[in-house]
Design a protein around this motif. Structure first.
Motif, PDB file in Angstrom:
ATOM      1  N   VAL A 260       0.809 -16.736  -7.086  1.00 16.45           N
ATOM      2  CA  VAL A 260       0.869 -15.587  -6.025  1.00 16.45           C
ATOM      3  C   VAL A 260      -0.418 -15.070  -5.409  1.00 16.45           C
ATOM      4  CG1 VAL A 260       1.781 -13.115  -5.493  1.00 16.45           C
ATOM      5  CG2 VAL A 260       3.069 -15.158  -6.612  1.00 16.45           C
ATOM      6  N   VAL A 261      -0.906 -15.181  -4.197  1.00 18.76           N
ATOM      7  CA  VAL A 261      -2.133 -14.376  -3.784  1.00 18.76           C
ATOM      8  C   VAL A 261      -1.782 -13.116  -3.254  1.00 18.76           C
ATOM      9  CG1 VAL A 261      -4.267 -14.672  -2.085  1.00 18.76           C
ATOM     10  CG2 VAL A 261      -2.799 -16.609  -2.862  1.00 18.76           C
ATOM     11  N   PRO A 262      -2.289 -11.797  -3.874  1.00 18.91           N
ATOM     12  CA  PRO A 262      -1.856 -10.738  -3.567  1.00 18.91           C
ATOM     13  C   PRO A 262      -2.080 -10.215  -2.149  1.00 18.91           C
ATOM     14  CG  PRO A 262      -3.126 -10.871  -5.607  1.00 18.91           C
ATOM     15  CD  PRO A 262      -3.245 -12.078  -5.106  1.00 18.91           C
ATOM     16  N   GLU A 263      -3.205 -10.565  -1.545  1.00 19.48           N
ATOM     17  CA  GLU A 263      -3.278  -9.855  -0.204  1.00 19.48           C
ATOM     18  C   GLU A 263      -2.458 -10.798   0.850  1.00 19.48           C
ATOM     19  OE1 GLU A 263      -5.086  -7.575   0.583  1.00 19.48           O
ATOM     20  OE2 GLU A 263      -5.036  -7.819   2.812  1.00 19.48           O
ATOM     21  N   ILE A 264      -2.135 -11.816   0.552  1.00 17.16           N
ATOM     22  CA  ILE A 264      -1.044 -12.596   1.542  1.00 17.16           C
ATOM     23  C   ILE A 264       0.187 -12.018   1.077  1.00 17.16           C
ATOM     24  CG2 ILE A 264       0.014 -14.850   1.967  1.00 17.16           C
ATOM     25  CD1 ILE A 264      -2.652 -16.157   1.198  1.00 17.16           C
TER      26      ILE A 264
ATOM     27  N   PRO B 271       6.060  -1.747 -12.314  1.00 12.82           N
ATOM     28  CA  PRO B 271       4.930  -2.104 -12.005  1.00 12.82           C
ATOM     29  C   PRO B 271       4.707  -3.463 -11.174  1.00 12.82           C
ATOM     30  CG  PRO B 271       5.657  -2.883 -14.151  1.00 12.82           C
ATOM     31  CD  PRO B 271       6.524  -1.928 -13.613  1.00 12.82           C
ATOM     32  N   GLY B 272       3.547  -3.809 -10.909  1.00  8.94           N
ATOM     33  CA  GLY B 272       3.319  -4.886  -9.633  1.00  8.94           C
ATOM     34  C   GLY B 272       2.237  -4.985  -9.276  1.00  8.94           C
ATOM     35  N   LEU B 273       2.028  -5.893  -7.964  1.00  9.84           N
ATOM     36  CA  LEU B 273       0.854  -5.911  -7.313  1.00  9.84           C
ATOM     37  C   LEU B 273       0.654  -4.425  -6.492  1.00  9.84           C
ATOM     38  CD1 LEU B 273       1.424  -9.427  -5.977  1.00  9.84           C
ATOM     39  CD2 LEU B 273      -0.217  -8.691  -7.763  1.00  9.84           C
ATOM     40  N   VAL B 274      -0.300  -3.946  -6.682  1.00  7.91           N
ATOM     41  CA  VAL B 274      -0.350  -2.460  -6.117  1.00  7.91           C
ATOM     42  C   VAL B 274      -0.030  -2.689  -4.362  1.00  7.91           C
ATOM     43  CG1 VAL B 274      -2.928  -2.385  -5.938  1.00  7.91           C
ATOM     44  CG2 VAL B 274      -1.686  -0.269  -5.812  1.00  7.91           C
ATOM     45  N   GLY B 275      -0.988  -3.632  -3.655  1.00 15.01           N
ATOM     46  CA  GLY B 275      -0.623  -3.524  -2.200  1.00 15.01           C
ATOM     47  C   GLY B 275       0.680  -3.794  -1.831  1.00 15.01           C
ATOM     48  N   ALA B 276       1.264  -4.970  -2.772  1.00 14.44           N
ATOM     49  CA  ALA B 276       2.767  -5.277  -2.511  1.00 14.44           C
ATOM     50  C   ALA B 276       3.890  -3.982  -2.642  1.00 14.44           C
ATOM     51  CB  ALA B 276       2.994  -6.300  -3.331  1.00 14.44           C
ATOM     52  N   LEU B 277       3.551  -3.389  -3.861  1.00 18.29           N
ATOM     53  CA  LEU B 277       4.451  -2.072  -3.894  1.00 18.29           C
ATOM     54  C   LEU B 277       4.311  -1.192  -2.858  1.00 18.29           C
ATOM     55  CD1 LEU B 277       3.578  -1.513  -7.725  1.00 18.29           C
ATOM     56  CD2 LEU B 277       5.687  -2.134  -7.005  1.00 18.29           C
ATOM     57  N   LEU B 278       3.084  -0.726  -2.592  1.00 21.27           N
ATOM     58  CA  LEU B 278       3.054   0.008  -1.269  1.00 21.27           C
ATOM     59  C   LEU B 278       3.734  -0.027  -0.047  1.00 21.27           C
ATOM     60  CD1 LEU B 278      -1.045   1.000  -1.463  1.00 21.27           C
ATOM     61  CD2 LEU B 278       0.863   2.563  -1.660  1.00 21.27           C
ATOM     62  N   VAL B 279       3.821  -1.217   0.199  1.00 26.15           N
ATOM     63  CA  VAL B 279       4.879  -1.587   1.134  1.00 26.15           C
ATOM     64  C   VAL B 279       6.097  -1.230   1.018  1.00 26.15           C
ATOM     65  CG1 VAL B 279       5.256  -3.277   2.888  1.00 26.15           C
ATOM     66  CG2 VAL B 279       3.138  -3.383   2.088  1.00 26.15           C
ATOM     67  N   GLY B 280       6.490  -1.336   0.085  1.00 23.32           N
ATOM     68  CA  GLY B 280       8.015  -0.797  -0.252  1.00 23.32           C
ATOM     69  C   GLY B 280       8.193   0.610  -0.321  1.00 23.32           C
ATOM     70  N   VAL B 281       7.196   1.050  -1.087  1.00 22.48           N
ATOM     71  CA  VAL B 281       7.207   2.410  -1.265  1.00 22.48           C
ATOM     72  C   VAL B 281       7.063   3.349   0.215  1.00 22.48           C
ATOM     73  CG1 VAL B 281       5.714   4.583  -2.397  1.00 22.48           C
ATOM     74  CG2 VAL B 281       6.521   2.466  -3.670  1.00 22.48           C
ATOM     75  N   SER B 282       6.150   2.924   1.107  1.00 23.52           N
ATOM     76  CA  SER B 282       5.969   3.476   2.207  1.00 23.52           C
ATOM     77  C   SER B 282       7.124   3.297   3.189  1.00 23.52           C
ATOM     78  CB  SER B 282       4.682   2.924   2.964  1.00 23.52           C
ATOM     79  OG  SER B 282       3.543   2.802   2.390  1.00 23.52           O
ATOM     80  N   ALA B 283       7.731   2.165   3.183  1.00 21.66           N
ATOM     81  CA  ALA B 283       8.871   2.019   3.837  1.00 21.66           C
ATOM     82  C   ALA B 283       9.868   3.028   3.656  1.00 21.66           C
ATOM     83  CB  ALA B 283       9.339   0.586   3.932  1.00 21.66           C
ATOM     84  N   ALA B 284       9.945   3.089   2.025  1.00 16.99           N
ATOM     85  CA  ALA B 284      11.325   3.956   1.523  1.00 16.99           C
ATOM     86  C   ALA B 284      11.023   5.313   1.988  1.00 16.99           C
ATOM     87  CB  ALA B 284      11.424   3.672   0.135  1.00 16.99           C
ATOM     88  N   LYS B 285       9.553   5.753   1.965  1.00 14.01           N
ATOM     89  CA  LYS B 285       9.482   7.305   2.113  1.00 14.01           C
ATOM     90  C   LYS B 285       9.727   7.576   3.745  1.00 14.01           C
ATOM     91  CE  LYS B 285       5.131   7.566   0.069  1.00 14.01           C
ATOM     92  NZ  LYS B 285       3.772   8.169  -0.628  1.00 14.01           N
ATOM     93  N   ALA B 286       9.286   6.662   4.390  1.00 10.26           N
ATOM     94  CA  ALA B 286       9.585   6.867   6.038  1.00 10.26           C
ATOM     95  C   ALA B 286      11.287   6.837   6.301  1.00 10.26           C
ATOM     96  CB  ALA B 286       8.939   5.572   6.696  1.00 10.26           C
ATOM     97  N   ILE B 287      11.811   6.139   5.724  1.00 12.99           N
ATOM     98  CA  ILE B 287      13.402   6.082   5.797  1.00 12.99           C
ATOM     99  C   ILE B 287      13.924   7.250   5.330  1.00 12.99           C
ATOM    100  CG2 ILE B 287      15.639   4.854   5.197  1.00 12.99           C
ATOM    101  CD1 ILE B 287      13.873   2.282   5.424  1.00 12.99           C
ATOM    102  N   SER B 288      13.426   7.800   4.092  1.00 16.02           N
ATOM    103  CA  SER B 288      14.122   8.964   3.535  1.00 16.02           C
ATOM    104  C   SER B 288      13.559  10.221   4.341  1.00 16.02           C
ATOM    105  CB  SER B 288      13.215   9.062   2.151  1.00 16.02           C
ATOM    106  OG  SER B 288      13.424  10.251   1.685  1.00 16.02           O
TER     107      SER B 288
END
Ligand code: KG4
Ligand code: ZN
Length: 342
Positions: A47-51, A87-104
């Motif tokens: 897995v390439v984190p940035e990709i 836990p997980g890849l920080v950049g990857a996690l941020l995408v889900g967290v940001s999307a969930a916050k926006a929907i919430s």
């Protein structure tokens, strides 16, 4: 839909799967959408984190829409949104967290952050409706190897963990060394069926001061040494025998530690979780070992063992019932420990 039903929209983006699911009352999966990036990362051998982060951004809205649509729900039907925040890849996690916050925020529904490993463990609740804590769970994924007592929903006692490589990581590294490529676990599982698990004796590592901790880096080195020595002597290697013998060495240790824990804690319920829990040799060995000990064995279907959002919905439901809610300061926590809240 009953009025009191709790409908969780769940989001998971901790590694290389963009996933969303709708889960009713913690145990009924209404939809489970997984957009895998495996093909993208295969050419790099891992897995390439940035990709991964960039692909999550591209896919996240589409995957969430699909999860709602295939469940036959709109945001108006959703009780709360649960998202993996570590836990997980920080950049990857941020995408889900940001999307969930926006929907919430947009839909006015509560936000619940879920621990990824807690999600893996909770995958067991989905198909085993009768399973309730306490039980022992072996969590074996690409980044984690834990032996835990699930004392109650959301309450864990960690008995053992890996000192170095996680079990899945060892599968991936050995697969690469024998030319199977990424992701290694499923490929070793398949090739090993043609091999002899007794062909090569690889070490079963013990950790001196703990009966429950794991160590897989010595085993990985033993496989690499074996391959080098064959190459130097001009002896052809059998991919299938190496795969089967390596797999057996991992499985023996996982089964032994698990059964020791079951015995010592006197719990007659045992479950497995995480990507490596879909390994056929491990499942067979545990079915046998649990039957011999009179222990009830629980395991999720392979699709619920590897990363998915249905498991996050199951874990999120129990958090919801306990009154856990997160604010919009929820952040990604790449090194979040099991049982820890941020
Ligand atoms: O739980 P998971 O999907 O992601 C993490 O949270 O890490 O686990 C992925 C890991 C990878 O290392 C993969 O090679 C391994 O699980 N895996 C397997 C099998 N399927 C996936 N390992 C052994 N046998 C399998 N059948
Ligand atoms: Zn995982």
């Amino acid at each position: 839909m009953e009025k009191e039903d709790v409908i969780i929209l769940a989001v998971e983006t901790s590694c290389d799967e963009t996933a969303a699911a709708v889960v009713k009352n913690g145990r009924e999966v209404c939809s489970n959408i997984i957009s895998s990036q495996i093909a993208l990362h295969t050419i790099y051998g891992g897995v390439v984190p940035e990709i991964a982060s960039r692909k999550h951004i591209e896919k996240i809205n589409q995957v969430i829409d699909e999860a709602l649509k295939s469940a036959g729900f709109t945001l108006k039907d959703i009780t709360a949104i649960a998202v993996t925040y570590g836990p997980g890849l920080v950049g990857a996690l941020l995408v889900g967290v940001s999307a969930a916050k926006a929907i919430s925020l947009a839909a006015g529904i509560p936000l619940i952050g879920v621990h990824h490993i807690e999600g893996h463990i909770s995958a067991n609740y989905i198909e085993n409706k009768e399973l309730e804590p306490p039980f022992i769970c072996l969590v074996v994924s690409g980044g984690h190897s834990h032996l835990v007592v699930v004392k109650d929903y959301g309450k864990y006692e960690i008995l053992g963990r890996t000192r170095d490589d996680a079990a899945g990581e060892a599968f991936d590294k050995v697969a690469r060394a024998i030319g199977l490529g990424y992701p290694g676990g499923p490929k070793i599982d398949k090739v090993a069926k043609e091999g002899n698990p007794e062909a090569i004796h690889f070490p079963r590592a013990k950790v001196d001061d703990s009966v429950y901790d794991f160590s897989f880096s010595g085993l990985k080195s033993a496989v690499l040494n074996y391959l080098n020595s064959c190459e130097m002597k001009g002896i052809p290697i059998s991919q299938a025998d190496v795969a089967a013998s390596f797999q057996k060495a991992v499985v023996d240790v996982l089964v032994e530690h698990s059964m020791n824990a079951v015995q010592e804690y006197g719990l007659h319920k045992f479950a497995i979780a995480g990507g490596v829990a879909s390994n056929s040799c491990l499942r067979e060995a545990l079915v046998k070992a649990c039957a011999e000990k009179g222990v009830e064995f629980f395991y999720p279907s392979p699709i619920l063992c590897t990363d998915n959002a249905a498991m996050i919905g199951a874990a999120g439901y129990y958090e919801y019932c306990q009154g856990i809610r997160h604010g919009y300061d929820l952040n990604a926590h790449p090194n979040l420990r099991l049982g820890e809240r941020a």
